[in-house]
Design an enzyme around this catalytic site. Structure first.
Site, PDB file in Angstrom:
ATOM      1  CG  ASP A 137      -2.048   1.033   1.077  1.00  0.00           C
ATOM      2  OD1 ASP A 137      -3.138   0.712   0.582  1.00  0.00           O
ATOM      3  OD2 ASP A 137      -1.789   2.184   1.494  1.00  0.00           O
ATOM      4  CB  ALA A 166      -3.644   1.691  -2.293  1.00  0.00           C
ATOM      5  CG  ASP A 167      -3.613  -3.321   0.073  1.00  0.00           C
ATOM      6  OD1 ASP A 167      -3.466  -4.266  -0.720  1.00  0.00           O
ATOM      7  OD2 ASP A 167      -2.666  -2.786   0.681  1.00  0.00           O
ATOM      8  CE  LYS A 168      -8.594  -0.080   4.522  1.00  0.00           C
ATOM      9  NZ  LYS A 168      -8.818   0.368   5.917  1.00  0.00           N
ATOM     10  CB  ALA A 171     -10.850  -4.839  -1.871  1.00  0.00           C
TER      11      ALA A 171
END
Length: 394
Positions: A137, A166-168, A171
């Site tokens: 991230d 950024a990850d979430k 997703a």
């Protein structure tokens, strides 16, 4: 009552957060998500040394089934290929090239299952100068301009937001893309390959306002608002946030803080002027709000229809009356951990409700059942497990 994705089977080859949260959203909405793990389990199970479950793993993998397969063994790969052949969706976030080395690249899987929706989540894409980077991230926050948006007002030093945004965000984009592909498949019967990078996601996420000065070609150097403080204001007994975008909201704020002369002040008369002079406007408002108490300000601001709220500490969120009213936080039992809190799925469906389907699975908890569903006999299941155990001893 089943969720809107009931009957959809998802093979989850993802680890850490971006992929697992994507597939967890699908599980919450009724999909049968089969999490394929190595015998040692997803790396996210081991991030805190607490045993098989960590809080992050539980909150990214609830409602799934787990099968443990050693993909270094031919029998493990064969079992995975059989699962993929009967699935609707495959989601993977290995480094680019890994799936091809395993013989699981999209063309091969498409040949076995033409209706398959094959999702590849990557850090920066599948080609280009950064493709070999290991990406987490913070790398994406740095490359996308996100850290620059948080830059220090006085020094200009970039800052990262203190959550893996950024990850979430990736997703959520990925889960939406899967649903769009399912709609397209319902029309024409064809699957497709969805490629999604965290970098692409976050640049698109920032664009509407954080990249506004770069939107109109040829006007990149037009006057832009100066960097501004955030909208958190300290009061005598805490912190509140207050915003005033429209003229009506600005007039309401000026009335509450007893500064009617600011309504026609050239610095603040229009939304554009207030934006260009935001730093000065926020500083002046902060000086006044610091003299009063939070709840008094909030009551008066609400009465004037000015957007505002208390700034809650994380420990206070669960007791907030609106969160309680929304029945947002649920408690469930997680093996080895006991009672754990989870937020219910945010989207509410009136005919096909989404729900937390259950706890996060133990490593390989559903291996036998999943293999049986794929047509393996009891003897074949036992042989596969024996081979895996023998390999682990070597």
């Amino acid at each position: 009552m089943n969720g809107p994705l009931a009957g959809i089977r998802v093979i989850d080859l993802t680890t850490v957060v971006s992929g697992p949260v994507c597939t967890m959203i699908l599980a919450d909405q009724g999909a049968d998500v089969i999490k394929v793990e190595p015998p040692s389990g997803d790396i996210a199970r081991r991030t805190s040394g607490e045993g098989e479950f960590t809080a992050m793993f539980v909150s990214s993998n609830r409602g799934k089934r787990s099968i443990a397969l050693d993909l270094k063994q031919p029998s493990g790969l064969a079992a995975l290929r059989r699962l993929i052949a009967g699935a609707d969706v495959l989601v993977q976030n290995f480094r680019p090239g890994t799936m091809a080395r395993l013989g699981l690249a999209e063309p091969e899987m498409r040949a076995a299952n033409p209706k398959l929706i094959y999702v590849s989540i990557s850090g920066v894409g599948e080609t280009g100068p950064y493709v070999k980077k290991r990406v987490y991230d913070p790398v994406i926050q740095s490359l996308s301009g996100f850290a620059d948006v948080q830059a220090d007002q006085a020094t200009g030093r970039p800052h990262m937001i203190r959550t893996i945004v950024a990850d979430k965000t990736t997703a959520v984009y990925a889960a939406q893309a899967v649903c769009a592909a399912l709609v397209a498949r319902a029309r024409d019967g064809q699957g497709q390959h969805i490629r999604l990078s965290m970098l692409d996601t976050m640049v698109g996420f920032l664009w509407p306002e954080a990249m506004a000065q770069y939107t109109v070609v040829g006007r990149e150097h037009a006057p832009q608002p100066a960097p501004r403080p955030d909208l958190i204001f300290q009061t005598r007994d805490g912190y509140i946030t207050v915003g005033s975008l429209s003229d009506a909201e600005w007039r309401g704020l000026c009335a509450v803080i007893a500064r009617p002369e600011w309504i026609d002040d050239p610095r603040f008369r229009t939304p554009a002027a207030r934006s260009l002079n935001a730093a000065e406007r926020i500083r002046l408002v902060a000086e006044i709000l610091a003299q009063g108490h939070s709840q008094d300000w909030l009551d008066r601001l609400d009465a004037a229809e000015v957007p505002c709220a208390p700034v809650l500490r994380r420990a206070d969120v669960m007791a907030d009356p609106q969160v309680i009213n929304n029945e947002l936080i649920e408690t469930m039992q997680q093996p080895t951990l006991g009672a754990v809190r989870q937020p219910r799925p945010a989207a509410r469906f009136d005919r096909t409700p989404a729900r937390i389907a259950g706890a996060a699975p133990r490593i390989g908890e559903h291996t036998d059942a999943i293999l049986a569903e794929a047509g393996y006999s009891a003897t074949e299941i036992a042989a596969l497990k024996t081979a895996r155990a023998a390999k682990s001893v070597e």
